[in-house]
Design a protein around this motif. Structure first.
Motif, short mmCIF file in Angstrom:
data_model
loop_
_atom_site.label_atom_id
_atom_site.label_comp_id
_atom_site.label_asym_id
_atom_site.label_seq_id
_atom_site.Cartn_x
_atom_site.Cartn_y
_atom_site.Cartn_z
N THR A 242 0.88 -1.15 -0.08
CA THR A 242 -0.05 0.11 -0.21
C THR A 242 1.07 1.23 -0.12
OG1 THR A 242 -1.59 -0.99 1.15
CG2 THR A 242 -1.88 1.36 1.32
N LEU A 243 0.54 2.02 -1.17
CA LEU A 243 1.23 3.53 -0.91
C LEU A 243 0.70 4.21 0.28
CD1 LEU A 243 1.01 4.16 -4.64
CD2 LEU A 243 2.87 3.29 -3.56
N ILE A 244 1.53 4.81 1.12
CA ILE A 244 1.11 5.68 2.29
C ILE A 244 1.97 7.07 2.46
CG2 ILE A 244 0.42 3.63 3.60
CD1 ILE A 244 2.97 3.92 5.33
N GLY A 245 1.05 7.79 2.89
CA GLY A 245 1.74 9.18 2.82
C GLY A 245 2.64 9.58 4.09
N PHE A 246 3.15 10.37 4.56
CA PHE A 246 3.81 10.92 5.64
C PHE A 246 2.78 11.14 6.73
CE2 PHE A 246 7.05 12.54 2.35
CZ PHE A 246 7.99 11.79 2.71
N ASP A 247 1.65 11.25 6.44
CA ASP A 247 0.66 11.75 7.56
C ASP A 247 0.36 10.21 8.09
OD1 ASP A 247 -0.73 10.90 5.19
OD2 ASP A 247 -2.36 12.11 5.53
N CYS A 248 0.67 9.17 7.75
CA CYS A 248 0.28 7.72 8.00
C CYS A 248 1.19 7.27 9.09
CB CYS A 248 0.06 6.85 6.73
SG CYS A 248 -0.47 5.24 7.21
N LEU A 249 2.35 7.93 9.20
CA LEU A 249 3.16 7.34 10.39
C LEU A 249 3.56 8.63 11.24
CD1 LEU A 249 5.62 5.63 7.96
CD2 LEU A 249 4.18 4.40 9.65
N GLN A 250 3.88 8.37 12.58
CA GLN A 250 4.22 9.35 13.61
C GLN A 250 5.42 8.80 14.11
OE1 GLN A 250 1.84 12.30 15.62
NE2 GLN A 250 2.09 10.87 17.26
N VAL A 251 6.50 9.59 13.94
CA VAL A 251 8.16 9.01 14.41
C VAL A 251 8.25 9.68 15.86
CG1 VAL A 251 10.48 9.17 14.08
CG2 VAL A 251 8.86 8.77 12.23
N THR A 252 8.82 8.71 16.61
CA THR A 252 9.28 9.24 17.80
C THR A 252 10.83 9.03 18.13
OG1 THR A 252 7.24 8.84 19.25
CG2 THR A 252 9.08 9.30 20.34
N LEU A 253 11.63 10.23 18.16
CA LEU A 253 12.92 10.11 18.08
C LEU A 253 13.62 9.69 19.39
CD1 LEU A 253 13.73 12.94 15.59
CD2 LEU A 253 13.78 10.56 15.10
N ASN A 254 14.62 8.84 19.69
CA ASN A 254 15.42 8.69 20.69
C ASN A 254 16.73 9.22 20.50
OD1 ASN A 254 17.12 7.81 22.84
ND2 ASN A 254 15.50 6.20 23.52
N LEU A 255 17.05 10.48 20.70
CA LEU A 255 18.30 11.12 20.32
C LEU A 255 19.60 10.66 21.10
CD1 LEU A 255 17.36 14.86 20.01
CD2 LEU A 255 17.33 13.06 18.12
N VAL A 256 19.34 9.83 22.06
CA VAL A 256 20.49 9.29 22.96
C VAL A 256 20.84 7.85 22.30
CG1 VAL A 256 21.12 8.36 25.23
CG2 VAL A 256 19.61 10.24 25.22
N SER A 257 19.90 7.13 21.96
CA SER A 257 20.25 5.88 21.42
C SER A 257 20.30 5.82 20.25
CB SER A 257 19.23 4.73 21.91
OG SER A 257 18.06 5.00 21.46
N GLN A 258 20.13 6.93 19.52
CA GLN A 258 19.99 7.00 17.70
C GLN A 258 18.99 5.97 17.35
OE1 GLN A 258 24.25 7.19 16.86
NE2 GLN A 258 23.47 9.37 15.95
N ALA A 259 17.89 6.04 17.93
CA ALA A 259 16.59 5.02 17.31
C ALA A 259 15.36 5.76 17.26
CB ALA A 259 16.70 3.91 18.31
N PHE A 260 14.49 5.19 16.65
CA PHE A 260 13.08 5.71 16.62
C PHE A 260 12.15 4.78 16.33
CE2 PHE A 260 14.50 5.16 12.08
CZ PHE A 260 13.24 4.46 11.58
N GLU A 261 10.90 5.12 16.67
CA GLU A 261 9.69 4.41 16.48
C GLU A 261 8.78 5.09 15.48
OE1 GLU A 261 7.91 3.75 20.18
OE2 GLU A 261 9.20 2.11 20.90
N ALA A 262 8.21 4.18 14.56
CA ALA A 262 7.16 4.77 13.79
C ALA A 262 5.81 4.05 13.73
CB ALA A 262 7.52 4.61 12.18
#
Length: 228
Positions: free
Chosen positions: A171-191
């Motif tokens: 499925t083609l999804i847009g940027f508004d379909c995902l919300q990213v949370t950054l962890n700047l300490v561990s250089q990781a993220f959740e989408a």
């Protein structure tokens, strides 16, 4: 097979990609401005009418992908493009390709996971397009002097997550379909999915990693591909 670039930036990118997943992967790096081995006819047909720049980028991507597959013991084979332009990986393999003007990277695995990688130049995201990429919550999260730089990171993270989920959702999804949370300490993220798509419920989360390497930012993400 083409000689992979051995610059410090390319070597650091390779090291990061080899460590970014919990499964064995092969990694290939290529330079889009360098001449690459000839494409297979089915590949060349896909870019026959493309610009020279696009043909060079495509050839570098296929060269990098074949180098990644070779590290897994797979013989060289065509990687045609599907109607949606995504590469068709050999049976039993999964992978992802990304490039900038200077570097192209590919990752492949025989593990049954969707892999996404994204490579971007590290230039800050233009402020006028930030609302098109970032949700209100993301914009609040990165508010401050580094907002444009972190917005570019969110862009990259969403691109990697999109590629990871595509083998599942188709499925083609847009940027508004995902919300990213950054962890700047561990250089990781959740989408996190903000709405349901095939194979994913609203609230499902993909996990990823990122790194700033030279003049680039690179992001990776993965998800399970269910049997059947």
């Amino acid at each position: 097979m083409t000689l992979q670039p051995r610059t410090p930036e390319a070597e650091s990118l390779r090291t990061f990609l080899l460590s970014a997943f919990d499964v064995k992967v092969g990694v290939g790096i290529a330079a889009p401005k360098k001449v690459q081995p000839p494409l297979y006819p089915i590949e060349a047909a896909h870019v026959a009418k493309a610009t020279r720049k696009r043909r060079l980028e495509f050839a570098a991507g296929r060269a990098a992908a074949r180098a990644a597959l070779a590290e897994l013991g797979r013989a060289a084979a065509p990687l045609p493009a599907s109607p949606d332009r995504s590469p068709v990986w050999p049976l039993g393999t999964y992978g992802s390709i990304s490039h900038t003007d200077r570097l192209c990277a590919a990752v492949a695995t025989t593990s049954r996971i969707g892999i996404g990688i994204d490579l971007e130049d590290a230039h800050p995201l233009a402020e006028d397009i930030m609302p098109m990429i970032c949700t209100d919550k993301e914009q609040e999260m990165i508010r401050g002097p580094e907002s444009a730089r972190l917005a570019k990171l969110i862009f990259s993270a969403k691109e990697a997550a999109y590629k990871a989920q595509y083998p599942v959702s188709k499925t083609l999804i847009g940027f508004d379909c995902l919300q990213v949370t950054l962890n700047l300490v561990s250089q990781a993220f959740e989408a996190q999915f903000l709405r349901a798509v095939p194979g994913f419920c609203m609230g499902d989360t993909l996990h990823g990693r990122y790194a700033w390497i030279g003049d680039h930012v690179v992001s990776t993400a993965h998800c399970a591909v269910k049997e059947g």
